[in-house]
Write a protein that holds these residues in place. Structure first.
Motif, mmCIF file in Angstrom:
data_model
loop_
_atom_site.group_PDB
_atom_site.id
_atom_site.type_symbol
_atom_site.label_atom_id
_atom_site.label_comp_id
_atom_site.label_asym_id
_atom_site.label_seq_id
_atom_site.Cartn_x
_atom_site.Cartn_y
_atom_site.Cartn_z
ATOM 1 N N HIS A 115 0.831 -1.200 0.000
ATOM 2 C CA HIS A 115 0.000 0.000 0.000
ATOM 3 C C HIS A 115 0.864 1.248 0.000
ATOM 4 O O HIS A 115 0.534 2.257 -0.640
ATOM 5 C CB HIS A 115 -0.917 -0.013 1.232
ATOM 6 N N ALA A 116 1.989 1.220 0.687
ATOM 7 C CA ALA A 116 2.879 2.379 0.733
ATOM 8 C C ALA A 116 3.441 2.694 -0.654
ATOM 9 O O ALA A 116 3.582 3.863 -1.034
ATOM 10 C CB ALA A 116 4.020 2.129 1.708
ATOM 11 N N THR A 117 3.739 1.655 -1.435
ATOM 12 C CA THR A 117 4.247 1.862 -2.787
ATOM 13 C C THR A 117 3.209 2.562 -3.648
ATOM 14 O O THR A 117 3.501 3.524 -4.363
ATOM 15 C CB THR A 117 4.638 0.520 -3.426
ATOM 16 N N VAL A 118 1.968 2.069 -3.591
ATOM 17 C CA VAL A 118 0.901 2.673 -4.387
ATOM 18 C C VAL A 118 0.660 4.116 -3.947
ATOM 19 O O VAL A 118 0.493 5.017 -4.787
ATOM 20 C CB VAL A 118 -0.388 1.850 -4.266
ATOM 21 N N ALA A 119 0.659 4.372 -2.651
ATOM 22 C CA ALA A 119 0.433 5.725 -2.155
ATOM 23 C C ALA A 119 1.523 6.678 -2.625
ATOM 24 O O ALA A 119 1.249 7.826 -3.001
ATOM 25 C CB ALA A 119 0.358 5.712 -0.629
ATOM 26 N N ALA A 120 2.770 6.210 -2.633
ATOM 27 C CA ALA A 120 3.876 7.060 -3.097
ATOM 28 C C ALA A 120 3.736 7.384 -4.580
ATOM 29 O O ALA A 120 3.990 8.519 -5.017
ATOM 30 C CB ALA A 120 5.206 6.375 -2.824
ATOM 31 N N ILE A 121 3.321 6.402 -5.376
ATOM 32 C CA ILE A 121 3.135 6.629 -6.819
ATOM 33 C C ILE A 121 2.002 7.622 -7.052
ATOM 34 O O ILE A 121 2.101 8.521 -7.895
ATOM 35 C CB ILE A 121 2.862 5.293 -7.527
ATOM 36 N N ARG A 122 0.940 7.490 -6.299
ATOM 37 C CA ARG A 122 -0.190 8.418 -6.448
ATOM 38 C C ARG A 122 0.241 9.841 -6.132
ATOM 39 O O ARG A 122 -0.178 10.793 -6.804
ATOM 40 C CB ARG A 122 -1.337 8.001 -5.538
ATOM 41 N N ARG A 123 1.089 10.014 -5.124
ATOM 42 C CA ARG A 123 1.568 11.362 -4.791
ATOM 43 C C ARG A 123 2.413 11.932 -5.916
ATOM 44 O O ARG A 123 2.286 13.105 -6.273
ATOM 45 C CB ARG A 123 2.367 11.328 -3.487
ATOM 46 N N ARG A 124 3.281 11.105 -6.497
ATOM 47 C CA ARG A 124 4.144 11.606 -7.567
ATOM 48 C C ARG A 124 3.348 12.023 -8.791
ATOM 49 O O ARG A 124 3.729 12.945 -9.509
ATOM 50 C CB ARG A 124 5.169 10.543 -7.959
ATOM 51 N N TRP A 125 2.213 11.340 -9.050
ATOM 52 C CA TRP A 125 1.403 11.664 -10.218
ATOM 53 C C TRP A 125 0.322 12.694 -9.908
ATOM 54 O O TRP A 125 -0.488 13.031 -10.770
ATOM 55 C CB TRP A 125 0.759 10.391 -10.773
ATOM 56 N N GLY A 126 0.279 13.163 -8.681
ATOM 57 C CA GLY A 126 -0.672 14.220 -8.348
ATOM 58 C C GLY A 126 -2.089 13.755 -8.163
ATOM 59 O O GLY A 126 -3.017 14.538 -8.378
ATOM 60 N N LEU A 127 -2.306 12.490 -7.774
ATOM 61 C CA LEU A 127 -3.649 11.993 -7.502
ATOM 62 C C LEU A 127 -3.971 12.243 -6.044
ATOM 63 O O LEU A 127 -3.516 11.532 -5.155
ATOM 64 C CB LEU A 127 -3.765 10.495 -7.801
ATOM 65 N N GLY A 128 -4.723 13.295 -5.788
ATOM 66 C CA GLY A 128 -5.113 13.621 -4.421
ATOM 67 C C GLY A 128 -4.155 14.562 -3.737
ATOM 68 O O GLY A 128 -4.378 14.949 -2.609
ATOM 69 N N ALA A 129 -3.068 14.954 -4.390
ATOM 70 C CA ALA A 129 -2.124 15.899 -3.804
ATOM 71 C C ALA A 129 -1.361 16.560 -4.940
ATOM 72 O O ALA A 129 -1.303 16.059 -6.052
ATOM 73 C CB ALA A 129 -1.149 15.193 -2.854
ATOM 74 N N ALA A 130 -0.742 17.695 -4.662
ATOM 75 C CA ALA A 130 0.018 18.387 -5.692
ATOM 76 C C ALA A 130 1.195 17.524 -6.122
ATOM 77 O O ALA A 130 1.886 16.931 -5.307
ATOM 78 C CB ALA A 130 0.521 19.718 -5.149
ATOM 79 N N GLY A 131 1.420 17.430 -7.416
ATOM 80 C CA GLY A 131 2.514 16.617 -7.925
ATOM 81 C C GLY A 131 2.767 16.948 -9.372
ATOM 82 O O GLY A 131 2.302 17.953 -9.894
ATOM 83 N N ALA A 132 3.538 16.111 -10.045
ATOM 84 C CA ALA A 132 3.849 16.317 -11.450
ATOM 85 C C ALA A 132 3.912 14.971 -12.136
ATOM 86 O O ALA A 132 4.366 13.981 -11.552
ATOM 87 C CB ALA A 132 5.185 17.046 -11.595
ATOM 88 N N VAL A 133 3.431 14.898 -13.386
ATOM 89 C CA VAL A 133 3.526 13.665 -14.147
ATOM 90 C C VAL A 133 5.011 13.395 -14.395
ATOM 91 O O VAL A 133 5.703 14.216 -14.999
ATOM 92 C CB VAL A 133 2.757 13.792 -15.477
#
Length: 722
Positions: A115-133
């Motif tokens: 789950h931690a891996t998926v959450a980190a990927i979501r953050r990097r892609w900006g799903l639910g938080a500021a990020g960048a593709v």
């Protein structure tokens, strides 16, 4: 275990493999038995008991079978973080999963990740938080639009756009679907594997020209060319387009799926229609593929900050209904006109206590008002209630090839003010939108004294079809070629900070007929809208029937098929009778009708004026005029006959700007004759053909009524448009 003869979702070939695994040993035997028992209809708890495994194990292997088939069962659970993770696949799965942003654990379980891996990927892609593709270099921000695609077999470039200014995050919407994402990836794979010349050219002039065209087509958007694959030398750089490579941990297929899912989830205007257009471009066989979507610059720019019109268009808090039962009570009052609380309880099945509580709340908020008391034969006098017309207002805009109409109506359907403006069918789209906005503001300004500051609910817009409701885009109606792919809804939202609903004109007219017709229209009916073209709106089972794409009611196609009028390619023709302002004068002229001014025929005065002249002549008894109107009415009646037989309805309502007093009798008689003489079930029912309760501004009034319909009509499945 016993013999399994197959089950839902399991092919015979797969059954053979599963039985083989089940008869062996090891982990595959347990997984196969889980699927076989599930195919027999057993629940997870029973499968868990029979096989002696946990329910979580049963759920895991059922889910993997459903998502990946036999291949999913062959995968073994992995502990810890794997050496390589396809981040784009995680993004696509997360956005496609039910619940969108809350699906991290399900995605982690499906892909065998933590789950931690998926959450980190979501953050990097900006799903639910500021990020960048995370392309190389990264795209500036996660608010990404898919603007185009270039592919020629040797290379594929995805064109993305980002907002030139920061904007608040959009609410997560429903993505376009697994079928469309798979179709896009498969279509591009077919381009990639197509035969190409052995020696690649030293440069890529086609791609360079495409990027230059894209920069000119989208001048106000920051564009990014993301190379999906490239087996030829790089094209020369284009100043307006920055170049990017795929992220290190993504394949081109998963990256394409992820970015399109990201776009469609964040932007409602990036609808299925946009990507179905791209699939069509990939499947045409032309190489290279050079697809550009319509410009979205108008609603990527900061919204228009002019002072809002009066009355305020911010919506009404006190009319925000809190329950389905409140809508039920309002509907009962609306249909009855005036009604007592006891009668409401009797009609709705609600308890007297519930009706009294709801009525008190609606009276306090000004939605209902009390009438004078009625004397009762026993007990205390009863006080009936009715809707307060002044409690709420809405603006309706109707866009027609010849005229723009704006009306403000109250909750009872009474017109507060009307404004019209002629318009040319070849007007520039930018000027056209400006005229629509100006007319809407003029109507609201004129209604200033009659509309409560807190009682303006929104704006309904009626447009000729077809229309993409999800993106609010007019897709090129036959008589408005200059307005092809116009994102009208989002352009209007830049000027009106209030709820805006876009609807086909015939469906809007049906909504207005139902709302204003009260108990006279409290049944199923079809509304035939006689405008610049004939359309139909259907009211079935207590609600508008819009269809899958909200484009139900394309009456011209039905007429053409019923009349047997198809072209050499089998496509239904555009039936001239389904455009009354043009066909009626032409038919009358062929029969010798003249204006009376020398030898000039009736067709020389313009379609609307000519149509009205024929109507006046028919009312005076001219045989040529009467024959022309009856010919058009008979053709429309044949199409209406198809509706009657298909839907088994017994009410047809006629209205629209060309259903005039002079012509109404001929339409009513001829259409009534056709739909009653020829139906298959004519012995079982009599089809009534009636005048609309709406005025000539039927579509505009109906457009405003869609706001009331969306706010007050009780619908168990919610108030979304699909």
């Amino acid at each position: 275990m016993g013999e399994v003869m197959g089950g839902p979702g399991v092919s015979e070939d797969a059954m053979v493999v599963l039985r083989g695994w089940a008869g062996g040993g090891g982990p595959l035997a347990v997984r196969a038995r889980v699927v076989l028992l599930a195919a027999d209809g057993l629940r997870d708890a029973e499968i868990s008991r029979r096989l002696g495994v946990s329910r979580q194990t049963v759920g895991t292997w059922r889910h993997r079978w459903q998502s990946a088939g036999l291949t999913g069962l062959e995968q073994r659970p992995r502990t810890g973080r794997p050496a390589t993770v396809d981040e784009a696949e995680v993004v696509a799965r997360a956005l496609l999963a039910p619940g969108g942003s809350g699906a991290s654990r399900a995605v982690a379980r499906e892909l065998g990740l933590s789950h931690a891996t998926v959450a980190a990927i979501r953050r990097r892609w900006g799903l639910g938080a500021a990020g960048a593709v995370p392309t190389r270099p990264p795209l500036p921000g996660a608010d990404v639009w898919v603007m185009g695609l270039y592919a020629d077999g040797r290379r594929a470039v995805l064109l993305a756009g980002t907002r030139p200014v920061s904007a608040p995050p959009a609410a997560v919407a429903t993505v376009i679907g697994e079928d469309v994402l798979t179709g896009l990836a498969d279509g591009l794979e077919a381009v990639r594997t197509a035969a190409a010349p052995a020696a690649p050219p030293p440069a890529a002039p086609d791609l360079a020209a495409y990027l230059a065209e894209a920069a000119a087509h989208h001048p106000d958007i920051a564009l990014h060319a993301i190379t999906l694959w490239d087996t030829a030398p790089q094209p020369p750089s284009t100043a307006r387009v920055t170049e990017h490579r795929l992220p290190a941990n993504a394949t081109w297929r998963s990256f394409l799926r992820a970015v399109i899912a990201l776009d469609s989830t964040s932007h409602p205007e990036s609808s299925r229609r946009v990507y179905l257009d791209l699939i069509a471009a990939l499947g045409r066989g032309a190489r290279p593929v050079r697809w550009l979507r319509e410009s979205v610059a108008g609603h990527l720019r900061p919204p228009h900050r002019a002072e809002p019109p009066a009355p305020s268009s911010s919506g009404v808090n006190q009319i925000d209904l809190g329950s389905f039962n409140e809508c039920v009570v309002i509907e009962s009052v609306r249909l009855s006109g005036t009604i007592t609380r006891g009668e409401i309880a009797h009609r709705t099945g609600l308890t007297q206590q519930s009706v009294s509580r709801i009525a008190r709340s609606l009276l306090d908020r000004g939605v209902l008002v009390e009438e004078s008391q009625r004397r009762a034969t026993s007990g205390k006098p009863r006080t009936p209630v009715r809707l307060c017309g002044a409690a709420a207002h809405a603006l309706g805009l109707h866009i027609d090839p010849e005229v723009l109409t704006a009306v403000v109506i109250d909750l009872d359907g009474a017109i507060v003010c009307t404004r019209t403006r002629p318009v040319s069918a070849d007007i520039d789209p930018g000027e056209f939108v400006a005229q629509v906005v100006a007319l809407g503001r003029e109507a609201l300004d004129r209604a200033r004294g009659a509309v409560r500051e807190d009682g303006f609910l929104g704006i309904g817009v009626a447009v000729p079809g077809p229309v993409d409701i999800a993106s609010g885009t007019v897709l090129g109606p036959p008589l408005l070629s200059a307005w092809n792919d116009l994102p009208l809804l989002y352009l209007l939202k830049d000027h009106f900070p209030c709820p805006v609903i876009i609807e086909k004109d015939s469906l809007a007219a049906a909504a207005g007929e139902r709302w204003i017709g009260r108990d006279r229209r409290a049944r199923d009916f079809a509304y035939l809208y006689l405008g610049t073209g004939v359309g139909s709106g259907l009211y079935l089972n207590g609600d508008l029937y819009r269809g899958v794409s909200a484009n139900a009611g394309e009456f011209g196609q039905l007429c053409a098929i019923t009349l047997g009028r198809t072209g050499p390619d089998g496509r239904p023709e555009m039936v001239p009778e389904c455009n009354p302002p043009v066909s009626v004068p032409e038919f009358a002229a062929r029969r010798g009708l003249r204006t009376g001014a020398g030898s000039r025929t009736i067709t020389g005065t313009g379609s609307t004026a000519a149509y009205r002249a024929v109507g006046r002549a028919a009312a005076a008894g001219d045989p040529a005029a009467v024959a022309a109107i009856r010919a058009v009415a008979e053709a429309v009646g044949r199409g209406a006959l198809g509706l009657v037989d298909l839907l088994d309805i017994d009410l047809i309502v006629l209205g629209g700007p060309f259903f005039t007093d002079d012509t109404a009798g001929y339409y009513l008689d001829e259409i009534g004759r056709v739909v009653n003489e020829f139906p298959t079930a004519r012995r079982l029912r009599r089809v009534e053909v009636e005048r609309s309760v709406l005025s000539a501004e039927a579509a505009a009034v109906g457009a405003a009524s869609t706001i009331f319909h969306a706010t007050f009509t009780p619908r168990l499945r919610g108030r979304d448009r699909r």
